[in-house]
Design an enzyme around this catalytic site. Structure first.
Site, PDB file in Angstrom:
ATOM      1  N   LYS A   1       0.970  -1.082  -0.029  1.00  0.00           N
ATOM      2  CA  LYS A   1       0.088  -0.023   0.060  1.00  0.00           C
ATOM      3  C   LYS A   1       0.825   1.113  -0.098  1.00  0.00           C
ATOM      4  O   LYS A   1       0.647   2.188  -0.720  1.00  0.00           O
ATOM      5  CB  LYS A   1      -0.856  -0.004   0.919  1.00  0.00           C
ATOM      6  CG  LYS A   1      -2.286   0.814   1.028  1.00  0.00           C
ATOM      7  CD  LYS A   1      -2.958   0.939   2.641  1.00  0.00           C
ATOM      8  CE  LYS A   1      -4.231  -0.337   2.057  1.00  0.00           C
ATOM      9  NZ  LYS A   1      -4.673  -0.588   3.473  1.00  0.00           N
TER      10      LYS A   1
ATOM     11  N   ARG B   1      -2.944   3.454   8.394  1.00  0.00           N
ATOM     12  CA  ARG B   1      -3.319   2.050   7.626  1.00  0.00           C
ATOM     13  C   ARG B   1      -2.197   1.119   7.633  1.00  0.00           C
ATOM     14  O   ARG B   1      -1.144   1.690   7.430  1.00  0.00           O
ATOM     15  CB  ARG B   1      -3.604   2.465   6.131  1.00  0.00           C
ATOM     16  CG  ARG B   1      -4.484   3.937   6.025  1.00  0.00           C
ATOM     17  CD  ARG B   1      -4.380   4.499   4.690  1.00  0.00           C
ATOM     18  NE  ARG B   1      -5.234   3.543   3.516  1.00  0.00           N
ATOM     19  CZ  ARG B   1      -5.264   3.998   2.271  1.00  0.00           C
ATOM     20  NH1 ARG B   1      -4.803   4.938   1.938  1.00  0.00           N
ATOM     21  NH2 ARG B   1      -6.181   3.143   1.504  1.00  0.00           N
TER      22      ARG B   1
ATOM     23  N   GLY C   1      -5.912 -10.072   8.520  1.00  0.00           N
ATOM     24  CA  GLY C   1      -5.469 -10.331   9.845  1.00  0.00           C
ATOM     25  C   GLY C   1      -4.561  -9.252  10.050  1.00  0.00           C
ATOM     26  O   GLY C   1      -4.408  -8.992  11.322  1.00  0.00           O
TER      27      GLY C   1
ATOM     28  N   MET D   1      -4.089  -5.141  10.864  1.00  0.00           N
ATOM     29  CA  MET D   1      -4.794  -4.115  11.682  1.00  0.00           C
ATOM     30  C   MET D   1      -5.760  -3.251  10.683  1.00  0.00           C
ATOM     31  O   MET D   1      -5.204  -2.898   9.594  1.00  0.00           O
ATOM     32  CB  MET D   1      -4.261  -3.112  12.545  1.00  0.00           C
ATOM     33  CG  MET D   1      -4.992  -2.530  13.504  1.00  0.00           C
ATOM     34  SD  MET D   1      -4.037  -1.389  14.561  1.00  0.00           S
ATOM     35  CE  MET D   1      -4.296   0.118  13.271  1.00  0.00           C
TER      36      MET D   1
ATOM     37  N   ARG E   1      -4.545  -0.790  -7.412  1.00  0.00           N
ATOM     38  CA  ARG E   1      -3.887  -2.054  -7.650  1.00  0.00           C
ATOM     39  C   ARG E   1      -4.456  -2.662  -8.894  1.00  0.00           C
ATOM     40  O   ARG E   1      -5.440  -2.315  -9.211  1.00  0.00           O
ATOM     41  CB  ARG E   1      -3.908  -2.978  -6.263  1.00  0.00           C
ATOM     42  CG  ARG E   1      -5.820  -3.362  -6.197  1.00  0.00           C
ATOM     43  CD  ARG E   1      -5.629  -3.924  -4.982  1.00  0.00           C
ATOM     44  NE  ARG E   1      -7.339  -3.649  -4.393  1.00  0.00           N
ATOM     45  CZ  ARG E   1      -7.579  -3.800  -3.096  1.00  0.00           C
ATOM     46  NH1 ARG E   1      -6.775  -4.388  -2.202  1.00  0.00           N
ATOM     47  NH2 ARG E   1      -9.061  -3.634  -2.808  1.00  0.00           N
TER      48      ARG E   1
ATOM     49  N   HIS F   1     -17.888  -8.697  -2.050  1.00  0.00           N
ATOM     50  CA  HIS F   1     -17.110  -9.829  -1.883  1.00  0.00           C
ATOM     51  C   HIS F   1     -17.316 -11.018  -2.986  1.00  0.00           C
ATOM     52  O   HIS F   1     -16.330 -11.303  -3.559  1.00  0.00           O
ATOM     53  CB  HIS F   1     -16.746 -10.344  -0.404  1.00  0.00           C
ATOM     54  CG  HIS F   1     -15.973 -11.353  -0.275  1.00  0.00           C
ATOM     55  ND1 HIS F   1     -16.401 -12.638  -0.245  1.00  0.00           N
ATOM     56  CD2 HIS F   1     -14.672 -11.449   0.142  1.00  0.00           C
ATOM     57  CE1 HIS F   1     -15.429 -13.555  -0.035  1.00  0.00           C
ATOM     58  NE2 HIS F   1     -14.515 -12.860   0.123  1.00  0.00           N
TER      59      HIS F   1
ATOM     60  N   SER G   1       4.387 -40.263 -33.169  1.00  0.00           N
ATOM     61  CA  SER G   1       3.259 -39.716 -32.245  1.00  0.00           C
ATOM     62  C   SER G   1       3.147 -40.195 -30.996  1.00  0.00           C
ATOM     63  O   SER G   1       2.966 -41.366 -30.737  1.00  0.00           O
ATOM     64  CB  SER G   1       1.758 -39.735 -32.904  1.00  0.00           C
ATOM     65  OG  SER G   1       0.806 -39.150 -32.267  1.00  0.00           O
TER      66      SER G   1
ATOM     67  N   CYS H   1      -0.434 -36.743 -28.899  1.00  0.00           N
ATOM     68  CA  CYS H   1      -1.551 -36.995 -29.413  1.00  0.00           C
ATOM     69  C   CYS H   1      -2.548 -37.262 -28.224  1.00  0.00           C
ATOM     70  O   CYS H   1      -3.843 -37.521 -28.281  1.00  0.00           O
ATOM     71  CB  CYS H   1      -2.251 -37.896 -30.682  1.00  0.00           C
ATOM     72  SG  CYS H   1      -1.772 -39.675 -30.315  1.00  0.00           S
TER      73      CYS H   1
ATOM     74  N   TYR I   1       4.591 -30.712 -32.909  1.00  0.00           N
ATOM     75  CA  TYR I   1       3.369 -30.309 -32.520  1.00  0.00           C
ATOM     76  C   TYR I   1       2.640 -31.041 -31.350  1.00  0.00           C
ATOM     77  O   TYR I   1       3.132 -31.905 -31.189  1.00  0.00           O
ATOM     78  CB  TYR I   1       2.295 -30.514 -33.956  1.00  0.00           C
ATOM     79  CG  TYR I   1       2.092 -32.030 -34.177  1.00  0.00           C
ATOM     80  CD1 TYR I   1       1.127 -32.862 -33.531  1.00  0.00           C
ATOM     81  CD2 TYR I   1       2.963 -32.823 -35.097  1.00  0.00           C
ATOM     82  CE1 TYR I   1       0.974 -34.150 -33.524  1.00  0.00           C
ATOM     83  CE2 TYR I   1       2.937 -34.350 -35.103  1.00  0.00           C
ATOM     84  CZ  TYR I   1       1.675 -34.871 -34.325  1.00  0.00           C
ATOM     85  OH  TYR I   1       1.542 -36.234 -34.766  1.00  0.00           O
TER      86      TYR I   1
HETATM   87  P1  ADP Z   1      -8.089  -1.741   3.486  1.00  0.00           P
HETATM   88  O1  ADP Z   1      -6.732  -2.354   3.154  1.00  0.00           O
HETATM   89  O2  ADP Z   1      -9.148  -2.589   4.372  1.00  0.00           O
HETATM   90  O3  ADP Z   1      -8.750  -1.250   1.968  1.00  0.00           O
HETATM   91  P2  ADP Z   1      -7.506   0.919   3.735  1.00  0.00           P
HETATM   92  O4  ADP Z   1      -6.231   1.505   4.535  1.00  0.00           O
HETATM   93  O5  ADP Z   1      -7.524   1.140   2.142  1.00  0.00           O
HETATM   94  O6  ADP Z   1      -8.066  -0.403   4.168  1.00  0.00           O
HETATM   95  O7  ADP Z   1      -8.860   1.967   4.237  1.00  0.00           O
HETATM   96  C1  ADP Z   1      -9.998   1.549   4.442  1.00  0.00           C
HETATM   97  C2  ADP Z   1     -10.904   2.747   3.893  1.00  0.00           C
HETATM   98  O8  ADP Z   1     -10.631   4.042   4.555  1.00  0.00           O
HETATM   99  C3  ADP Z   1     -11.060   2.617   2.433  1.00  0.00           C
HETATM  100  O9  ADP Z   1     -12.188   2.837   1.878  1.00  0.00           O
HETATM  101  C4  ADP Z   1     -10.191   3.947   2.213  1.00  0.00           C
HETATM  102  O10 ADP Z   1     -10.377   4.588   1.083  1.00  0.00           O
HETATM  103  C5  ADP Z   1     -10.333   4.848   3.421  1.00  0.00           C
HETATM  104  N1  ADP Z   1      -9.368   5.984   3.845  1.00  0.00           N
HETATM  105  C6  ADP Z   1      -8.146   5.262   4.287  1.00  0.00           C
HETATM  106  N2  ADP Z   1      -7.134   6.579   4.404  1.00  0.00           N
HETATM  107  C7  ADP Z   1      -7.940   7.504   4.219  1.00  0.00           C
HETATM  108  C8  ADP Z   1      -7.776   8.959   4.296  1.00  0.00           C
HETATM  109  N3  ADP Z   1      -6.539   9.349   4.411  1.00  0.00           N
HETATM  110  N4  ADP Z   1      -8.890   9.756   3.933  1.00  0.00           N
HETATM  111  C9  ADP Z   1     -10.000   9.303   3.556  1.00  0.00           C
HETATM  112  N5  ADP Z   1     -10.295   8.143   3.526  1.00  0.00           N
HETATM  113  C10 ADP Z   1      -9.215   7.222   3.767  1.00  0.00           C
HETATM  114 MG    MG Z   2      -8.083  -0.598   0.665  1.00  0.00          MG
END
Ligand code: ADP
Ligand code: MG
Ligand code: MG
Length: 914
Positions: A49, A119, A128, A130, A363, A485, A804, A872, A892
């Site tokens: 990220k 994040r 898993g 945070m 991504r 999902h 073959s 074949c 082939y």
């Molecule tokens: P995940 O990996 O679970 O997607 P993220 O870190 O991407 O977790 O964030 C969870 C949500 O919070 C996402 O919708 C993301 O766009 C939003 N978010 C994260 N950081 C910010 C920020 N600085 N300002 C606004 N929204 C945020």
């Molecule tokens: Mg995200």
């Protein structure tokens, strides 16, 4: 705001560490210099990220400013007994200052506060870790200041209560129910359904209550010092690396435990600042169809995860174009920038703050087969990627998925008229699925493994449902949109899926699905059309796809053809197969099995009479002559369809008893006739048949009188086949068709066998060609399907212009396994328990069978350098086996017509990846 007295402060002064633990997003170049430009190492240091945020910043995409605390810092923290390493905190505070300067807002300053998110982000995205905490930097004083500044009290207290809730549950591990229960309660008190209907005063009250819950659950006050909030959040991210779920996941996914996680601290942007603000997730192109148009969901006046959490139903991005053209235009522009930078379709998170668009994550997006092909082809046209790249981006599995059956349109119309269409939902993952309803993942998996076709039915799906989804033929949910999902997973794995079919009432506890007055129980059949979103009760018939309409796939495969060295042939027994094979791009017929022609209803009695007649008798000749007419027509059809391409025809292979009726049935029939006593002639015929069947009985028919052995024992039969073949060829030649027959001898183990048959073939061919006054260029060759044949391939090559590899039999005889007996009894168990890595009948066994192939190619070519070699067996359509065939230098591969497109692509991959 006062900075906390940090435990590391003393050492910091002494060490004056020069080690970098923290990088701002706009310092990505520095990181890359440090790791010698390796993107992999950049990701290892900053996490996926963090690296992505830095990279987007560099590409000029609007990303809220921020910084990343490295994975090395996490490892050091955990190694030093949960202490920040020297210098880390100072660097973080300095980076935060820089963010303050960039944003013009100040962390903890009530007059103009900067809020941030924290994040987590490891090298590989993994469950898993945070969860993200938003709105850090708010406290009661800042909240008041921000209210004055923004003039939007509702927004401020919505943000504040979110912070207390997220911080409480994520950092302090308070059970989220405590907060959620109160939210439910206040909504019912106010008699409203959704969060948006709560007003400023409500949120203020919620905040007070949340602060009280925090106090009650943790025994201390919610930290009012923003720096303390930050410190605790960063520590919690570090610690989550060693949480149980994270460790379990890494074990399961073979991810190293010493990678550590990074932490990203980023300026908040707000999607919940009223109606001009919003948040969402989007794909830069349609992940289901590949169309070059933004695709996704968004919610106005919402923050963070609200879109995926299903609290309110989000709107499709297409709406944004109407609702807010200016923002939409920004989006199109950014999508373009991202795609040019990554040269790949992106899956992004975004937030709109008062009309300005911000990107929060990107991504490469998961997509369906159809989408993958279209995107690859169009990106070449747009000049973004090369043809090679396009070919490599589409997998053989994608091709398999694209050529899956579809529902018959007429059947659907009928079903609709009959009232069998029960709902429509989002067409989340295309394809036609028919199966029995299963209401949970475990059952879906159990039934799926027992080879039942299952439709997994859930209100929505979660990460722990994936095993069931993978075992299902289709997925059906009543909640969630195109980015839910269920939709994302289904597209990734090519499982047809309809989601958000809201008319459906799915009662998981009682295991019934009701809709109007239709009740569907677990185990009842459903048909799900993931391409249209329609759901039917009962089964809808399916039809084969039309390759001719798949223009993009055909373009891609034509590019693949430029890169591959292997030719692709098809196994085709009938003219219709041959035509289809050609349409799919086959360059020849690698195996035409003549015995299938014997099984047809009107022919079988003649075949049986022929078998019963004395070898070399007049009766035999008579029956053979009748058969020759049929064979002639079969060969004529195939040769004609394959005009200008080689056709390899295998002389009769199976043991004769396969054409005879079952002995027990004959015995019963005879007993009946004897009892009645009124049809003596019929009885005599049946008794004759019984004797014949007894005479043909073998203990191991697979290793018995078959293939060339039969051809030598009953030369008249072989001669008939050869005659039919050459007469058809000569006739076609006269008609102006370019015929290229290759005659193949089966089950050989000694060179003399080939020699004898070759003489027979040459004799008959010469006779026929003389009769027609026509010259046909043809080849004679042998199958290599017994180990001895491979070992003495040099001797075989003396009499063979081609080899073959019949890898089905070669696998059976090399392993000493009879496939029919083995698969049910032990082979699948072997694979499940890891005795064998793969089923050798599916994936060619390189070490054993592959060794024999290598040897035979080498020895054969030593004698005859222009020896033509191919395969074949069924392996000819299996990508890993095709890669082997490429490496071992075959000319082939030949496979079933439906697999020809897959083989074309796999052969190109083999060549490009070599
Ligand atoms: P995940 O990996 O679970 O997607 P993220 O870190 O991407 O977790 O964030 C969870 C949500 O919070 C996402 O919708 C993301 O766009 C939003 N978010 C994260 N950081 C910010 C920020 N600085 N300002 C606004 N929204 C945020
Ligand atoms: Mg995200
Ligand atoms: Mg065979």
């Amino acid at each position: 705001m006062a900075t906390l007295a940090m435990p590391t402060k003393k050492r910091e002064v002494v060490a004056k560490s020069t080690r970098r633990w923290v990088y701002r997003f706009d310092e990505i170049d520095e990181v890359q210099n440090k790791v010698a430009e390796s993107w992999d190492k950049t990701r290892a240091l900053l996490g996926g990220k963090g690296a992505g945020l830095g990279d987007m910043t560099r590409a000029g995409v609007p990303v809220p400013p921020g910084f990343t605390v490295t994975t090395e810092a996490c490892n050091a923290y955990l190694a030093e007994g949960e202490q920040f390493p020297d210098g880390m905190w100072t660097q973080a505070v300095a980076a935060l200052k820089a963010v303050e300067d960039q944003s013009g807002k100040y962390f903890g300053d009530p007059k103009n506060p900067l809020l941030v998110s924290v994040r987590s982000g490891a090298k590989f995205s993994m469950p898993g870790m945070m969860d993200t905490v938003l709105n850090l930097g708010l406290n009661s004083e800042v909240a008041e200041g921000l209210t004055k500044l923004s003039g939007d009290e509702r927004f401020v207290y919505d943000a504040y209560r979110r912070l207390v809730q997220m911080f409480g549950s994520v950092v302090m591990n308070i059970a989220d129910e405590a907060f959620e229960d109160y939210l439910t309660e206040i909504k019912s008190q106010r008699a409203v359904k959704s969060d948006v209907e709560l007003n400023a005063a409500d949120w203020k009250q919620v905040t007070q209550e949340f602060l009280a819950i925090f106090r009650r659950e943790t025994g201390s006050e919610f930290p009012q010092d923003p720096y303390e909030q930050l410190k605790l959040a960063v520590e919690a991210v570090f610690k989550s690396w060693n949480g149980k779920r994270a460790i379990d996941y890494r074990n399961a996914a073979s991810i190293a435990h010493d990678l550590g996680t990074a932490v990203n601290v980023q300026m908040m942007v707000f999607g919940n600042m009223g109606e001009g603000s919003g948040t969402g997730v989007a794909f830069t192109r349609n992940p289901a169809t590949g169309e070059k148009k933004l695709f996704g969901d968004y919610l106005m006046n919402a923050q963070g995860e609200d879109v995926v959490a299903g609290i309110r139903t989000p709107l499709p991005i297409a709406n944004l174009e109407r609702e807010n053209p200016a923002v939409y235009a920004q989006f199109v522009d950014i999508a373009d920038k991202l795609e040019r930078h990554y040269r790949e379709m992106q899956d992004v998170e975004f937030t709109i703050e008062r009309g300005k668009l911000w990107m929060l994550q990107t991504r490469s997006g998961k997509r369906t087969a159809r989408s993958a092909v279209r995107i690859a082809v169009e990106m070449v046209t747009e000049g973004l990627i090369t043809r090679q790249e396009a070919v490599l981006r589409v997998t053989p599995q994608h091709v398999t998925q694209l050529l899956h059956p579809q529902f018959d349109d007429e059947e659907k119309v009928k079903a609709k008229k009959a009232g069998r269409m029960i709902a429509t939902g989002v067409n989340a993952s295309p394809g036609a699925a028919v199966g029995v309803a299963a209401f949970d993942a475990d059952l879906a998996e159990k039934w799926g493994k027992a080879k039942r076709s299952v439709i997994m039915v859930r209100p929505e799906t979660r990460p722990d449902d994936v095993h069931g989804m993978l075992a299902s033929a289709g997925i059906l949910t009543s909640r969630g949109g195109a980015t839910s999902h269920a939709a994302v997973v289904a597209r990734q794995f090519g499982v047809p899926c309809v989601c958000g079919a809201e008319a459906l009432n799915i009662d998981v506890r009682n295991r019934v699905l009701t809709v109007a007055d239709t009740v569907i129980h677990e185990g009842d059949t459903l048909s799900v059309d993931g391409s249209t979103g329609e759901v039917f009760v009962g089964e809808i018939k399916r039809v084969e796809p039309e390759f001719s309409r798949e223009t993009q796939l055909r373009t891609l495969l034509a590019w693949a053809d430029e890169f591959r060295r292997l030719d692709v042939y098809a196994n085709a027994d009938y003219p219709a197969d041959a035509r289809r094979a050609r349409e799919y791009g086959a360059q020849g017929v690698g195996l035409c099995r003549t015995e299938h022609m014997f099984f047809q209803e009107e022919r079988l009695p003649i075949v049986q009479a022929m078998i019963l007649s004395e070898p070399n008798s007049a009766e035999e000749a008579l029956n053979l002559e009748k058969l020759q007419h049929f064979q002639h027509d079969d060969f004529y059809g195939i040769f004609k369809a394959m005009d200008g391409q080689p056709v390899i025809i295998r002389l009769l292979d199976p043991p004769l008893h396969e054409f005879m009726p079952d002995h027990e049935q004959l015995a019963m029939h005879a007993a009946g006739l004897r009892l009645m006593g009124d049809r003596p002639n019929e009885l005599a015929r049946v008794e004759d048949l019984m004797h014949a069947v007894e005479g043909l009985r073998e203990f191991n028919p697979m290793l018995g009188l078959r293939g060339v052995r039969l051809g030598i024992m009953r030369p008249a039969l072989s001669a008939m086949q050869v005659r039919a073949l050459f007469e058809a060829a000569c006739q076609l030649k006269l008609e102006g068709v370019d015929v290229r027959p290759e005659i193949m001898i089966a089950v050989t183990s000694h060179a003399n066998e080939v020699k004898i048959m070759r003489e027979l073939i040459e004799r008959v061919a010469a006779e026929v060609m003389a009769k027609f006054g026509v010259q046909i260029v043809y080849k004679v060759g042998t199958m290599i399907e017994l180990p001895r044949a491979a070992i003495i391939a040099n001797q075989m090559a003396e009499y063979s212009e081609f080899f073959s590899f019949g890898t089905n039999d070669l696998t059976q005889t090399t392993f000493g396994i009879s496939r029919d007996d083995a698969e049910g009894k032990f082979l699948l168990n072997y694979v499940e328990n890891g005795v064998l890595e793969d089923n050798p009948f599916q994936v060619l066994d390189e070490d054993g069978v592959g060794y024999l192939i290598r040897l035979a190619v080498e020895r054969g070519r030593a004698v005859r350098p222009d020896l033509e070699v191919g395969i074949c067996g069924e392996h000819g359509g299996e990508p890993r086996s095709i890669d082997f065939c490429h490496r071992v230098g075959l000319d082939y591969v030949s496979c079933s017509p439906f697999r020809v497109p897959i083989a074309r692509l796999a052969a190109a991959h083999a060549a490009l990846q070599a």
